[in-house]
Motif scaffolding. Sequence first.
Motif, PDB file in Angstrom:
ATOM      1  N   SER A 157      -1.371  -4.444   2.728  1.00 49.68           N
ATOM      2  CA  SER A 157      -0.606  -3.660   3.698  1.00 49.68           C
ATOM      3  C   SER A 157      -0.672  -2.165   3.422  1.00 49.68           C
ATOM      4  N   GLY A 158      -1.168  -1.801   2.222  1.00 46.57           N
ATOM      5  CA  GLY A 158      -1.263  -0.382   1.874  1.00 46.57           C
ATOM      6  C   GLY A 158      -0.090   0.154   1.090  1.00 46.57           C
ATOM      7  N   ARG A 159       0.866  -0.723   0.758  1.00 41.89           N
ATOM      8  CA  ARG A 159       1.990  -0.258  -0.070  1.00 41.89           C
ATOM      9  C   ARG A 159       1.461   0.248  -1.413  1.00 41.89           C
ATOM     10  N   TYR A 160       0.468  -0.451  -1.954  1.00 38.57           N
ATOM     11  CA  TYR A 160      -0.258   0.031  -3.129  1.00 38.57           C
ATOM     12  C   TYR A 160      -1.662   0.403  -2.641  1.00 38.57           C
ATOM     13  N   PRO A 161      -1.915   1.656  -2.340  1.00 38.99           N
ATOM     14  CA  PRO A 161      -3.194   2.069  -1.739  1.00 38.99           C
ATOM     15  C   PRO A 161      -4.366   1.927  -2.712  1.00 38.99           C
ATOM     16  N   PRO A 162      -5.593   1.883  -2.178  1.00 36.06           N
ATOM     17  CA  PRO A 162      -6.781   1.848  -3.033  1.00 36.06           C
ATOM     18  C   PRO A 162      -6.821   3.032  -3.995  1.00 36.06           C
TER      19      PRO A 162
END
Length: 247
Positions: free
Chosen positions: A19-24
């Motif tokens: 979901s992007g809560r922890y981004p790449p």
Amino acid sequence: MIKNFHGQTLDHLGQAIVSGRYPPETAVPPEPVLCEELGVSRTVVREAVKSLVAKGLVSTGPKVGTRVLPPQQWNWFDPDVIVWQSHAGLTREFLRDLQELRRVVEPAAVRIAAQRRTADDIAAIEAAFAGMKHAVEQGGDYVKHDLQFHQGLLKASHNRMMVQMSKALSALLRTSFEISTTRKDGPRLSLPLHREVLDAVVAGDAERAERASLVLIDGARADIDLVLESRKPLPRLDAPARRLRAA
């Protein structure tokens, strides 16, 4: 089915990443923080992280901790990754990639299946088609039988790599089928297209089978495009497949 602590922790972290809560390229919170946040032991967190590493979502190392990898490195054939993506939202890019993959793999497999199919293969695919037809006419789980139909075609190729591909593609194919069946009369209109593929395979006509498979796949793409344009809610893959009502 209620998942254990490992499954719940894996889902929590996987969904947070997709979901992007922890981004790449960023670090996942350290173990003590995750243990307190999720109410689980370090062992549970470590096992969940190992699973994420195996799925290509994160890497681990001394002094750098657990870091999120770019989406290009994620295992998009992993059913969990597909489910987490459905929670985050099935994007046009994701659905485009799926349709392009199907268009490359399935027609080639169906062409080979027309040349190598056995009586048992035909019986299994016929049974799946009968289940689809029954679901359209009497109501029932159309998606399950649709998936069995396409898996049966890939297995009928008797190519070991394509047979393995049928297992990997299952979650991806279900995504396509779930969306296309939300279109009114979509399953009913696709039945003759499936029948044409099956008849060509039974007849051993490789070129006809390949052409029919392309028509079927392109029809599914059109159905998906219409559903996306309508802005209807997309299906959740962690829920039971949508059942058709009797005609």
